[in-house]
Design a protein around this motif. Sequence first.
Motif, PDB file in Angstrom:
ATOM      1  N   SER A 192       0.838  -1.209   0.000  1.00 45.03           N
ATOM      2  CA  SER A 192       0.000   0.000   0.000  1.00 45.03           C
ATOM      3  C   SER A 192       0.870   1.255   0.000  1.00 45.03           C
ATOM      4  N   PHE A 193       2.001   1.209   0.715  1.00 44.60           N
ATOM      5  CA  PHE A 193       2.936   2.327   0.736  1.00 44.60           C
ATOM      6  C   PHE A 193       3.491   2.596  -0.664  1.00 44.60           C
ATOM      7  N   LEU A 194       3.838   1.541  -1.384  1.00 43.69           N
ATOM      8  CA  LEU A 194       4.349   1.705  -2.751  1.00 43.69           C
ATOM      9  C   LEU A 194       3.265   2.230  -3.684  1.00 43.69           C
ATOM     10  N   ASP A 195       2.021   1.750  -3.498  1.00 41.99           N
ATOM     11  CA  ASP A 195       0.922   2.221  -4.346  1.00 41.99           C
ATOM     12  C   ASP A 195       0.643   3.702  -4.125  1.00 41.99           C
ATOM     13  N   ALA A 196       0.875   4.182  -2.908  1.00 44.97           N
ATOM     14  CA  ALA A 196       0.574   5.574  -2.593  1.00 44.97           C
ATOM     15  C   ALA A 196       1.602   6.544  -3.163  1.00 44.97           C
ATOM     16  N   GLN A 197       2.777   6.019  -3.583  1.00 41.97           N
ATOM     17  CA  GLN A 197       3.836   6.879  -4.123  1.00 41.97           C
ATOM     18  C   GLN A 197       4.369   6.286  -5.437  1.00 41.97           C
ATOM     19  N   PRO A 198       3.541   6.306  -6.464  1.00 42.62           N
ATOM     20  CA  PRO A 198       3.949   5.688  -7.725  1.00 42.62           C
ATOM     21  C   PRO A 198       5.060   6.452  -8.459  1.00 42.62           C
ATOM     22  N   ASP A 199       5.316   7.702  -8.082  1.00 39.97           N
ATOM     23  CA  ASP A 199       6.319   8.505  -8.771  1.00 39.97           C
ATOM     24  C   ASP A 199       7.734   8.244  -8.258  1.00 39.97           C
ATOM     25  N   LYS A 200       7.880   7.438  -7.186  1.00 37.32           N
ATOM     26  CA  LYS A 200       9.194   7.147  -6.638  1.00 37.32           C
ATOM     27  C   LYS A 200       9.546   5.685  -6.847  1.00 37.32           C
ATOM     28  N   ASN A 201      10.809   5.433  -7.091  1.00 37.08           N
ATOM     29  CA  ASN A 201      11.302   4.064  -7.224  1.00 37.08           C
ATOM     30  C   ASN A 201      11.966   3.649  -5.913  1.00 37.08           C
ATOM     31  N   TYR A 202      11.482   2.572  -5.349  1.00 38.27           N
ATOM     32  CA  TYR A 202      11.983   2.113  -4.059  1.00 38.27           C
ATOM     33  C   TYR A 202      12.727   0.784  -4.202  1.00 38.27           C
ATOM     34  N   VAL A 203      13.691   0.604  -3.310  1.00 40.47           N
ATOM     35  CA  VAL A 203      14.365  -0.679  -3.165  1.00 40.47           C
ATOM     36  C   VAL A 203      13.797  -1.343  -1.900  1.00 40.47           C
ATOM     37  N   VAL A 204      13.341  -2.574  -2.051  1.00 44.31           N
ATOM     38  CA  VAL A 204      12.830  -3.340  -0.918  1.00 44.31           C
ATOM     39  C   VAL A 204      13.964  -4.229  -0.399  1.00 44.31           C
ATOM     40  N   ILE A 205      14.417  -3.962   0.823  1.00 40.42           N
ATOM     41  CA  ILE A 205      15.559  -4.679   1.409  1.00 40.42           C
ATOM     42  C   ILE A 205      15.049  -5.646   2.475  1.00 40.42           C
ATOM     43  N   PHE A 206      15.546  -6.877   2.421  1.00 46.75           N
ATOM     44  CA  PHE A 206      15.240  -7.840   3.477  1.00 46.75           C
ATOM     45  C   PHE A 206      16.469  -8.671   3.780  1.00 46.75           C
ATOM     46  N   ASP A 207      16.457  -9.254   4.970  1.00 46.51           N
ATOM     47  CA  ASP A 207      17.637  -9.883   5.532  1.00 46.51           C
ATOM     48  C   ASP A 207      18.021 -11.182   4.836  1.00 46.51           C
ATOM     49  N   ASP A 208      17.045 -12.042   4.579  1.00 49.72           N
ATOM     50  CA  ASP A 208      17.313 -13.381   4.047  1.00 49.72           C
ATOM     51  C   ASP A 208      16.230 -13.725   3.036  1.00 49.72           C
ATOM     52  N   LEU A 209      16.580 -14.562   2.064  1.00 50.14           N
ATOM     53  CA  LEU A 209      15.614 -14.930   1.036  1.00 50.14           C
ATOM     54  C   LEU A 209      14.392 -15.617   1.647  1.00 50.14           C
ATOM     55  N   LYS A 210      14.589 -16.334   2.766  1.00 46.47           N
ATOM     56  CA  LYS A 210      13.484 -17.032   3.404  1.00 46.47           C
ATOM     57  C   LYS A 210      12.509 -16.063   4.057  1.00 46.47           C
ATOM     58  N   ARG A 211      12.960 -14.817   4.299  1.00 43.06           N
ATOM     59  CA  ARG A 211      12.065 -13.841   4.917  1.00 43.06           C
ATOM     60  C   ARG A 211      11.007 -13.365   3.933  1.00 43.06           C
ATOM     61  N   LEU A 212      11.302 -13.491   2.638  1.00 44.39           N
ATOM     62  CA  LEU A 212      10.349 -13.028   1.631  1.00 44.39           C
ATOM     63  C   LEU A 212       9.161 -13.976   1.564  1.00 44.39           C
ATOM     64  N   ALA A 213       9.418 -15.252   1.322  1.00 46.06           N
ATOM     65  CA  ALA A 213       8.360 -16.259   1.282  1.00 46.06           C
ATOM     66  C   ALA A 213       8.995 -17.637   1.255  1.00 46.06           C
ATOM     67  N   ARG A 214       8.427 -18.566   2.047  1.00 47.83           N
ATOM     68  CA  ARG A 214       8.913 -19.937   2.046  1.00 47.83           C
ATOM     69  C   ARG A 214       7.894 -20.827   1.342  1.00 47.83           C
ATOM     70  N   ASP A 215       7.413 -20.334   0.241  1.00 47.54           N
ATOM     71  CA  ASP A 215       6.467 -21.049  -0.598  1.00 47.54           C
ATOM     72  C   ASP A 215       6.740 -20.607  -2.032  1.00 47.54           C
ATOM     73  N   THR A 216       7.076 -21.549  -2.906  1.00 50.85           N
ATOM     74  CA  THR A 216       7.525 -21.204  -4.264  1.00 50.85           C
ATOM     75  C   THR A 216       6.485 -20.382  -5.008  1.00 50.85           C
ATOM     76  N   GLN A 217       5.247 -20.817  -4.959  1.00 52.04           N
ATOM     77  CA  GLN A 217       4.186 -20.130  -5.700  1.00 52.04           C
ATOM     78  C   GLN A 217       4.021 -18.693  -5.228  1.00 52.04           C
ATOM     79  N   PHE A 218       3.958 -18.504  -3.907  1.00 52.46           N
ATOM     80  CA  PHE A 218       3.749 -17.151  -3.391  1.00 52.46           C
ATOM     81  C   PHE A 218       5.014 -16.301  -3.491  1.00 52.46           C
TER      82      PHE A 218
END
Length: 508
Positions: A70-96
Amino acid sequence: MTTNTYSHAVIYCRVSSTKQKMSGGGLESQEHRCRQYALAQGYDVSAVFPDDASGGGDFMRRPGMVALLSFLDAQPDKNYVVIFDDLKRLARDTQFHIGLRQALQARGAKVECLNFKFEDTPEGRFAETIFAAQGELEREQNRRQTIQKMKARVEKGYHVFQAPTGYRYQRTREHGKLLVRAEPVASILQEVLEGYASGRFQSKSEVRRFLEDHPDYPDTKVHPQRIQDFLTRPVYAGMVEAASWDVSLRQGHHEPLVSFNTFQKVQERLFGRAKAPQRVDVSEDFPLRGFVLCAECQKPLTASWSTSKTGKKHPYYWCKTKGCSCHRKSLRRADVEGAFETVVKKLQPSLGFFGICLKMFNDAWGMRHEQAEAKALSAGNKVKSIDGQIEKLVSRIMDSEQPTVIAAYEARIAQLEKDRLILKSQSNNIVETETPLAELFELAFRFLANPWNIWERGDLAARRLVLRLAFQSPISYDREEGIRTPFLALPFKALAGVNMLENGMAHP
């Protein structure tokens, strides 16, 4: 310093349990490492989005991830980098994982990880998919191992789920984590279960009002489903089960709030014929409202205050049944309740006669105890017989290869196990002879000896209890004759009947 067009960043942190949240690898540690990475890359961190949820399942169910998108949708004119600690923090399900990557890409966001380098090449996407699939495999394996361990604990007689109301977990040397009573709620629920089994509470609505009015119960509003859970969970009878894991009902190691026999009585009343709930419009002003019937139509009288022309209020009972000859004809409260009090006073037996009844009850109690011991011995023999039947059925299961036959044997074993639990509870439910009879039934004797004393001095709840225990059914009131002959409850009926007998010598 980076030379790309991205200068703003957001940080995403996630843990999958409260324990991780509080440990060294929790949210604060992840945020600290991500901020160090952003500083090294020259990114300005705009926001941090934490999550306390499992890595499996739909990412749109995570509040932190929904807020990030929702934060990214509210500011479409800016390009953001999404930083996270480990790949497993993003999703531990291939499809999702793939779906989340596409959702971020559609918003123009770039994804960067501290321990994995994303590459927009066939080889890079393949490696990313493999890592995501590996995370999913680890999650499924962890889940399987956890379920296996929990199932083994349940099979050994331990409750492994969230501690139910009235219990808490305590670590012991012999049992590990074990349910123990959490007072005062445990004693309150024990009173609820015993009261429902004995008929003190006629409906779940009465149980709900009792809990909401109890000063020591923590919740002032109790959902009806909670009442259903209290009355139907075998954990309160010292039992454990896990139907979803094919673990049948069995004896647990924790202390029960009530016996299994009492629990069975609750189930019989709960799923038997429905009971009329206690009236909620009964007040201290009119304790007989709903209990006294109109003698003409046999419908309950209602009651209210009437204001005279002088402004003074007067209490009346009256019939509200349309078509009745007594419809809306007022009865003075003093007349109705005075006649009823006369009936209650007559329920009190003489002191000498009551002493004789106590002696008779003592003798009957001894006989009853002998019968209970014989019944317990018989139950023990039946338990041994059931054990033999179970052993035979298990042997037949081992010899059979037909799934339908095996399923039938397993169903029969489950029923026998339940019968064995009931018999064991009955055999252990003998009152010890060392316990004095007067101590066990002190309140009952006091009530039988002088119900008028309780009615005169008790509050509304005590008065309603007198109505329920002293009379089999509501009483009728006639405008001319007063209260008609009431139907007394069995103890008072017996006392009254014996008290009216003529004395004489028994025939040789």
